[in-house]
Design a protein around this motif. Structure first.
Motif, PDB file in Angstrom:
ATOM      1  N   GLY A  72      -8.701  -4.504 -19.429  1.00  0.00           N
ATOM      2  CA  GLY A  72      -8.232  -5.453 -18.421  1.00  0.00           C
ATOM      3  C   GLY A  72      -7.249  -4.951 -17.382  1.00  0.00           C
ATOM      4  N   PRO A  73      -6.298  -4.100 -17.761  1.00  0.00           N
ATOM      5  CA  PRO A  73      -5.263  -3.748 -16.787  1.00  0.00           C
ATOM      6  C   PRO A  73      -5.759  -3.125 -15.476  1.00  0.00           C
ATOM      7  CG  PRO A  73      -4.509  -3.212 -18.981  1.00  0.00           C
ATOM      8  CD  PRO A  73      -5.954  -3.634 -19.114  1.00  0.00           C
ATOM      9  N   VAL A 241      -2.979 -13.989 -19.315  1.00  0.00           N
ATOM     10  CA  VAL A 241      -2.805 -12.560 -19.591  1.00  0.00           C
ATOM     11  C   VAL A 241      -4.094 -11.781 -19.309  1.00  0.00           C
ATOM     12  CG1 VAL A 241      -2.439 -10.869 -21.443  1.00  0.00           C
ATOM     13  CG2 VAL A 241      -0.924 -12.857 -21.240  1.00  0.00           C
ATOM     14  N   ARG A 242      -5.229 -12.328 -19.762  1.00  0.00           N
ATOM     15  CA  ARG A 242      -6.475 -11.578 -19.614  1.00  0.00           C
ATOM     16  C   ARG A 242      -7.126 -11.796 -18.241  1.00  0.00           C
ATOM     17  NH1 ARG A 242     -10.904 -11.701 -24.353  1.00  0.00           N
ATOM     18  NH2 ARG A 242      -8.945 -11.966 -25.508  1.00  0.00           N
ATOM     19  N   CYS A 243      -6.978 -12.988 -17.703  1.00  0.00           N
ATOM     20  CA  CYS A 243      -7.726 -13.351 -16.478  1.00  0.00           C
ATOM     21  C   CYS A 243      -6.918 -13.185 -15.204  1.00  0.00           C
ATOM     22  CB  CYS A 243      -8.159 -14.809 -16.550  1.00  0.00           C
ATOM     23  SG  CYS A 243      -9.079 -15.225 -18.030  1.00  0.00           S
ATOM     24  N   GLY A 244      -5.590 -13.196 -15.313  1.00  0.00           N
ATOM     25  CA  GLY A 244      -4.721 -13.262 -14.142  1.00  0.00           C
ATOM     26  C   GLY A 244      -5.045 -12.190 -13.119  1.00  0.00           C
ATOM     27  N   PHE A 245      -5.231 -12.596 -11.878  1.00  0.00           N
ATOM     28  CA  PHE A 245      -5.557 -11.763 -10.707  1.00  0.00           C
ATOM     29  C   PHE A 245      -6.980 -11.212 -10.736  1.00  0.00           C
ATOM     30  CE2 PHE A 245      -0.769 -10.799 -10.106  1.00  0.00           C
ATOM     31  CZ  PHE A 245      -0.607 -11.957  -9.368  1.00  0.00           C
ATOM     32  N   ARG A 246      -7.805 -11.598 -11.730  1.00  0.00           N
ATOM     33  CA  ARG A 246      -9.224 -11.220 -11.705  1.00  0.00           C
ATOM     34  C   ARG A 246     -10.102 -12.402 -11.300  1.00  0.00           C
ATOM     35  NH1 ARG A 246      -8.820  -7.082 -15.159  1.00  0.00           N
ATOM     36  NH2 ARG A 246     -10.034  -5.282 -14.475  1.00  0.00           N
ATOM     37  N   TRP A 265       1.440 -13.732 -18.043  1.00  0.00           N
ATOM     38  CA  TRP A 265       0.690 -12.704 -17.320  1.00  0.00           C
ATOM     39  C   TRP A 265       0.939 -11.326 -17.926  1.00  0.00           C
ATOM     40  CZ3 TRP A 265      -1.652 -13.995 -12.397  1.00  0.00           C
ATOM     41  CH2 TRP A 265      -1.371 -15.300 -11.962  1.00  0.00           C
ATOM     42  N   SER A 266      -0.055 -10.472 -17.831  1.00  0.00           N
ATOM     43  CA  SER A 266       0.193  -9.048 -18.100  1.00  0.00           C
ATOM     44  C   SER A 266      -1.015  -8.283 -17.567  1.00  0.00           C
ATOM     45  CB  SER A 266       0.416  -8.783 -19.592  1.00  0.00           C
ATOM     46  OG  SER A 266       0.831  -7.452 -19.778  1.00  0.00           O
ATOM     47  N   LYS A 267      -1.616  -7.464 -18.406  1.00  0.00           N
ATOM     48  CA  LYS A 267      -2.839  -6.728 -18.063  1.00  0.00           C
ATOM     49  C   LYS A 267      -2.895  -6.259 -16.613  1.00  0.00           C
ATOM     50  CE  LYS A 267      -5.742  -8.135 -21.868  1.00  0.00           C
ATOM     51  NZ  LYS A 267      -5.901  -6.952 -22.672  1.00  0.00           N
ATOM     52  N   ALA A 268      -3.543  -7.043 -15.722  1.00  0.00           N
ATOM     53  CA  ALA A 268      -3.906  -6.532 -14.399  1.00  0.00           C
ATOM     54  C   ALA A 268      -2.757  -6.527 -13.391  1.00  0.00           C
ATOM     55  CB  ALA A 268      -5.067  -7.348 -13.833  1.00  0.00           C
ATOM     56  N   ILE A 269      -1.594  -7.060 -13.736  1.00  0.00           N
ATOM     57  CA  ILE A 269      -0.600  -7.318 -12.675  1.00  0.00           C
ATOM     58  C   ILE A 269       0.041  -6.067 -12.102  1.00  0.00           C
ATOM     59  CG2 ILE A 269      -0.137  -9.654 -13.528  1.00  0.00           C
ATOM     60  CD1 ILE A 269       2.528  -8.695 -14.589  1.00  0.00           C
ATOM     61  N   ALA A 270      -0.081  -4.931 -12.781  1.00  0.00           N
ATOM     62  CA  ALA A 270       0.469  -3.690 -12.214  1.00  0.00           C
ATOM     63  C   ALA A 270      -0.561  -2.565 -12.300  1.00  0.00           C
ATOM     64  CB  ALA A 270       1.777  -3.304 -12.901  1.00  0.00           C
ATOM     65  N   ASN A 271      -1.835  -2.932 -12.328  1.00  0.00           N
ATOM     66  CA  ASN A 271      -2.944  -1.968 -12.339  1.00  0.00           C
ATOM     67  C   ASN A 271      -2.756  -0.840 -13.359  1.00  0.00           C
ATOM     68  OD1 ASN A 271      -5.555  -1.505 -11.130  1.00  0.00           O
ATOM     69  ND2 ASN A 271      -4.717   0.407 -10.367  1.00  0.00           N
ATOM     70  N   GLY A 272      -2.321  -1.192 -14.548  1.00  0.00           N
ATOM     71  CA  GLY A 272      -2.247  -0.199 -15.614  1.00  0.00           C
ATOM     72  C   GLY A 272      -0.831   0.187 -16.004  1.00  0.00           C
ATOM     73  N   TYR A 273       0.147  -0.132 -15.186  1.00  0.00           N
ATOM     74  CA  TYR A 273       1.540   0.122 -15.574  1.00  0.00           C
ATOM     75  C   TYR A 273       2.014  -1.000 -16.496  1.00  0.00           C
ATOM     76  CZ  TYR A 273       1.812   4.103 -12.563  1.00  0.00           C
ATOM     77  OH  TYR A 273       1.597   5.343 -12.023  1.00  0.00           O
ATOM     78  N   PRO A 274       2.906  -0.678 -17.434  1.00  0.00           N
ATOM     79  CA  PRO A 274       3.297  -1.679 -18.441  1.00  0.00           C
ATOM     80  C   PRO A 274       4.196  -2.761 -17.860  1.00  0.00           C
ATOM     81  CG  PRO A 274       4.497   0.389 -18.787  1.00  0.00           C
ATOM     82  CD  PRO A 274       3.520   0.636 -17.664  1.00  0.00           C
ATOM     83  N   LEU A 275       3.626  -3.926 -17.708  1.00  0.00           N
ATOM     84  CA  LEU A 275       4.359  -5.034 -17.096  1.00  0.00           C
ATOM     85  C   LEU A 275       3.740  -6.348 -17.543  1.00  0.00           C
ATOM     86  CD1 LEU A 275       6.611  -5.633 -14.947  1.00  0.00           C
ATOM     87  CD2 LEU A 275       4.769  -5.848 -13.274  1.00  0.00           C
ATOM     88  N   TRP A 387     -16.218  -7.786 -20.980  1.00  0.00           N
ATOM     89  CA  TRP A 387     -16.032  -6.605 -20.127  1.00  0.00           C
ATOM     90  C   TRP A 387     -15.164  -6.992 -18.925  1.00  0.00           C
ATOM     91  CZ3 TRP A 387     -22.035  -6.522 -19.497  1.00  0.00           C
ATOM     92  CH2 TRP A 387     -22.627  -6.329 -20.740  1.00  0.00           C
ATOM     93  N   PHE A 388     -14.766  -5.958 -18.172  1.00  0.00           N
ATOM     94  CA  PHE A 388     -13.943  -6.188 -16.978  1.00  0.00           C
ATOM     95  C   PHE A 388     -14.498  -5.354 -15.825  1.00  0.00           C
ATOM     96  CE2 PHE A 388     -11.218  -6.767 -20.673  1.00  0.00           C
ATOM     97  CZ  PHE A 388     -10.458  -7.886 -20.377  1.00  0.00           C
ATOM     98  N   LEU A 389     -14.746  -6.006 -14.716  1.00  0.00           N
ATOM     99  CA  LEU A 389     -15.067  -5.280 -13.486  1.00  0.00           C
ATOM    100  C   LEU A 389     -13.759  -4.928 -12.790  1.00  0.00           C
ATOM    101  CD1 LEU A 389     -18.082  -4.996 -12.139  1.00  0.00           C
ATOM    102  CD2 LEU A 389     -17.873  -6.430 -14.153  1.00  0.00           C
ATOM    103  N   SER A 390     -13.796  -3.939 -11.918  1.00  0.00           N
ATOM    104  CA  SER A 390     -12.646  -3.650 -11.065  1.00  0.00           C
ATOM    105  C   SER A 390     -13.111  -3.631  -9.615  1.00  0.00           C
ATOM    106  CB  SER A 390     -12.026  -2.293 -11.422  1.00  0.00           C
ATOM    107  OG  SER A 390     -12.758  -1.252 -10.793  1.00  0.00           O
ATOM    108  N   ALA A 391     -12.134  -3.662  -8.708  1.00  0.00           N
ATOM    109  CA  ALA A 391     -12.485  -3.635  -7.286  1.00  0.00           C
ATOM    110  C   ALA A 391     -12.995  -2.261  -6.872  1.00  0.00           C
ATOM    111  CB  ALA A 391     -11.271  -4.037  -6.447  1.00  0.00           C
ATOM    112  N   ALA A 392     -12.874  -1.273  -7.763  1.00  0.00           N
ATOM    113  CA  ALA A 392     -13.356   0.075  -7.423  1.00  0.00           C
ATOM    114  C   ALA A 392     -14.844   0.250  -7.706  1.00  0.00           C
ATOM    115  CB  ALA A 392     -12.554   1.123  -8.200  1.00  0.00           C
ATOM    116  N   HIS A 393     -15.451  -0.661  -8.448  1.00  0.00           N
ATOM    117  CA  HIS A 393     -16.894  -0.551  -8.682  1.00  0.00           C
ATOM    118  C   HIS A 393     -17.644  -0.864  -7.385  1.00  0.00           C
ATOM    119  CE1 HIS A 393     -15.546  -1.136 -12.893  1.00  0.00           C
ATOM    120  NE2 HIS A 393     -16.655  -0.490 -13.227  1.00  0.00           N
ATOM    121  N   THR A 394     -18.572   0.023  -7.027  1.00  0.00           N
ATOM    122  CA  THR A 394     -19.402  -0.222  -5.845  1.00  0.00           C
ATOM    123  C   THR A 394     -20.805  -0.625  -6.303  1.00  0.00           C
ATOM    124  OG1 THR A 394     -20.220   2.044  -5.773  1.00  0.00           O
ATOM    125  CG2 THR A 394     -18.158   1.580  -4.575  1.00  0.00           C
TER     126      THR A 394
END
Ligand code: PMP
Length: 419
Positions: A72-73, A241-246, A265-275, A387-394
Motif C-alpha cells: 500500500g505505501p 489506513v489502507r485506502c487513504g489517498f488511493r 491514515w498511514s500507508k500511502a501518505i508519504a509514499n513509503g516513508y514511515p508516517l 492488490w494496489f495500483l500506483s500512479a507509476a503504472h502505465t
C-alpha cells in the motif's frame, strides 16, 4: 498445495534461500507479520533489493511489475523523484531532533486543507498507532468505553485489534462490540447492547478483509453510521489506513459526502516513508489535547517532508484518476483472459485496490498457482490480499503484466482439467 503445473523455477533464487536460512536462526519464525513470504507460494522472494517506479527487484536480481506496492505505501511509484528529493533535503538538515521540524506544521496544514472533515492532525509512524490513537481520542472526548468494529475487519496489530489471539487477554478486548459491514441493523443492535456507553464506531471505507471478496460500502450504511454517531455522541472513526489517498484525493468517504469525526491514515501518505496521521474535527479537539501519545520517532522530519511532497504530487499528477484508468485496464484484461481460458473469477473492490478470486477456491489453491506462475513470469500479485495500483503504472506496464497473467491462467486451466 498440490502442483499440477510445472513447478520448476529456473530463475536465480540462491541469495534469497541463503538469507532465509540465516533469518530462521535469528528472526522469530524466519520472518514475521504480513511480509512473511512463507505464507506465499514458492516463487515469491522473501527479500527485496530495490524498486523504481512500478518495478521491484529481489535480491537475486529478478524483476517484477509490482501490484502490491509494499502492501500500500507506494502510491506514486517506488522512489518518486520529488518525494526522494524532499526527504533527502530534510535528512541533510536533520531528522530526529529535540523537537519536530517546521515541516510538521506544513504537513498538518496540508491535511486540514486536503481532508474535508479535518480541523487538526497529529502524526505517528504506523497505521496501528493511528487507529489506536483515534480510539483513545474518542474515549477521552466522550468519556465512554465501548468501541464497535466490523466482524473480520483489520485495524492493526495492537492487542485490542490484532487478529491473532496469541498473547492477548480478554481484558484487552473487554469493550469491543461487533457489527457486520453494510448491515445497519447489526450496528443498531450492538449500540443497544452497549447501555449508552459507546465511544466510537470504527469502519473502513470498504470491506477489504484479506481472504474475502471485497465489498464496496452502501451509501445508506455510511449515512446510517453518521446518524447513529450523531444521535449517540459516539465518534465515527474512518480507518483510512489502507485506502487513504488511493480512492480519493481527500478522505475516502468524501465522494459519498459522509464526514467522519476522526480518521486514521498511514500507508500511502508519504509514499513509503514511515508516517501515520490522525485527522479530527473540532468536536474532538479537546479530547485529543488531553491524551498523551508519542513515540521516539513520531516527530522525525524526513518522513514528514516526504508526506508534504507526496500530497502535492498526488494532486499535481492526478494520481487517483491515473490509478482508476490503469486499474480498469487490468480488470478488463483479467476478465477477458479468464473468459478465454473458461475460468470463473470474481474481481471485487475499487479497480485501484483490486482483489481477484477464483470461483469455489475456498482454500486458495488456484489462487496460489496463479500467483506463483505470475510471479515467476515477472508480475507480483498476491493470492488472497487485495492488490494496489500506483500512479507509476502505465498502460504498457499493465499489458506486460497481462502477458504474465495469461500464463498464470493457463496453469490454472491445466490444474482444473486435471481434477
Ligand atoms: N488499518 C488498516 C485498514 C490496515 O490495512 C492496516 C495495515 N494493513 C492497519 C490498520 C495497520 O497499519 P500498520 O500495519 O501500519 O500498523
Amino acid at each position: 498445495m498440490t502442483t499440477t503445473y510445472d513447478p520448476v523455477d529456473a530463475r536465480p533464487r540462491q541469495r534469497d534461500h541463503e538469507l532465509r536460512d540465516r533469518a530462521r536462526r535469528v528472526i522469530p519464525g524466519g520472518m514475521y507479520g504480513h511480509q512473511n513470504a512463507t505464507r506465499l507460494p514458492a516463487a515469491y522472494p522473501q527479500f527485496m533489493a530495490s524498486g523504481e517506479g512500478c518495478r521491484v527487484r529481489d535480491v537475486d536480481g529478478n524483476e517484477y511489475i509490482d501490484f502490491m506496492c509494499s502492501y500500500g505505501p507506494i502510491v506514486l511509484g517506488h522512489r518518486h523523484p520529488d518525494v526522494e528529493a524532499a526527504a533527502r533535503a530534510q535528512l541533510d538538515r536533520g531528522d530526529c531532533q529535540n523537537g519536530p521540524g517546521e515541516v510538521i506544521v506544513e504537513l498538518a496544514e496540508r491535511f486540514v486543507d486536503v481532508v474535508d472533515h479535518a480541523d487538526w492532525a497529529l502524526f505517528a509512524k504506523n497505521g496501528t498507532d493511528a487507529t489506536t490513537t483515534c480510539v483513545t481520542v474518542a474515549r477521552s472526548q466522550t468519556e465512554k468505553r465501548k468501541v464497535l468494529v466490523a466482524e473480520g475487519a483489520y485495524h492493526g496489530a495492537a492487542p485490542w485489534c490484532t487478529p491473532a489471539p496469541a498473547g492477548v487477554v480478554p481484558e484487552d478486548r473487554a469493550h469491543l462490540l461487533h457489527y457486520r459491514f453494510n448491515d445497519l441493523e447489526s450496528v443498531t443492535k450492538a449500540v443497544e447492547s452497549a447501555d449508552d456507553d459507546v465511544a466510537a464506531i470504527v469502519v473502513s471505507p470498504f470491506k477489504h478483509d484479506a481472504r474475502h471478496d471485497q465489498e464496496l460500502v452502501d451509501p445508506a450504511f455510511a449515512n446510517g453510521l453518521r446518524s447513529i454517531c450523531d444521535d449517540t455522541g459516539a465518534a465515527l472513526i474512518l480507518d483510512d489506513v489502507r485506502c487513504g489517498f488511493r480512492l480519493a484525493h481527500g478522505g475516502s468517504w468524501e465522494p459519498l459526502g459522509v464526514a467522519p469525526d476522526l480518521s486514521a491514515w498511514s500507508k500511502a501518505i508519504a509514499n513509503g516513508y514511515p508516517l501515520a496521521a490522525v485527522a479530527g474535527n473540532d468536536r474532538f479537539r479537546a479530547g485529543a489535547e488531553r491524551i498523551f501519545v508519542t513515540g521516539s520517532f513520531w516527530f522525525s522530519a524526513a518522513a514528514m517532508a516526504a508526506g508534504v511532497a507526496t500530497i502535492d504530487a498526488l494532486g499535481r499528477e492526478d494520481a487517483v484518476a491515473t490509478m482508476v484508468r490503469t486499474g480498469q485496464r487490468l480488470r478488463d484484461g483479467l476478465a477477458a483472459q479468464a473468459d478465454a481460458h473458461g475460468i470463473t473469477i470474481n474481481q471485487t473492490g475499487p479497480v485501484q485496490m483490486p482483489l481477484m478470486t477464483f470461483a469455489g477456491d475456498e482454500s486458495f489453491e488456484l489462487a496460489n498457482i496463479w500467483g506463483d506462475v505470475a510471479a515467476r513470469n515477472g508480475a507480483y500479485f498476491h493470492p488472497w490480499h487485495n492488490w494496489f495500483l500506483s500512479a507509476a503504472h502505465t498502460d504498457a506496464d499493465i499489458d506486460e503484466a497481462l502477458a504474465a497473467t495469461d500464463l498464470a491462467f493457463a496453469a490454472v486451466a491445466t490444474a482444473l482439467a486435471a481434477r
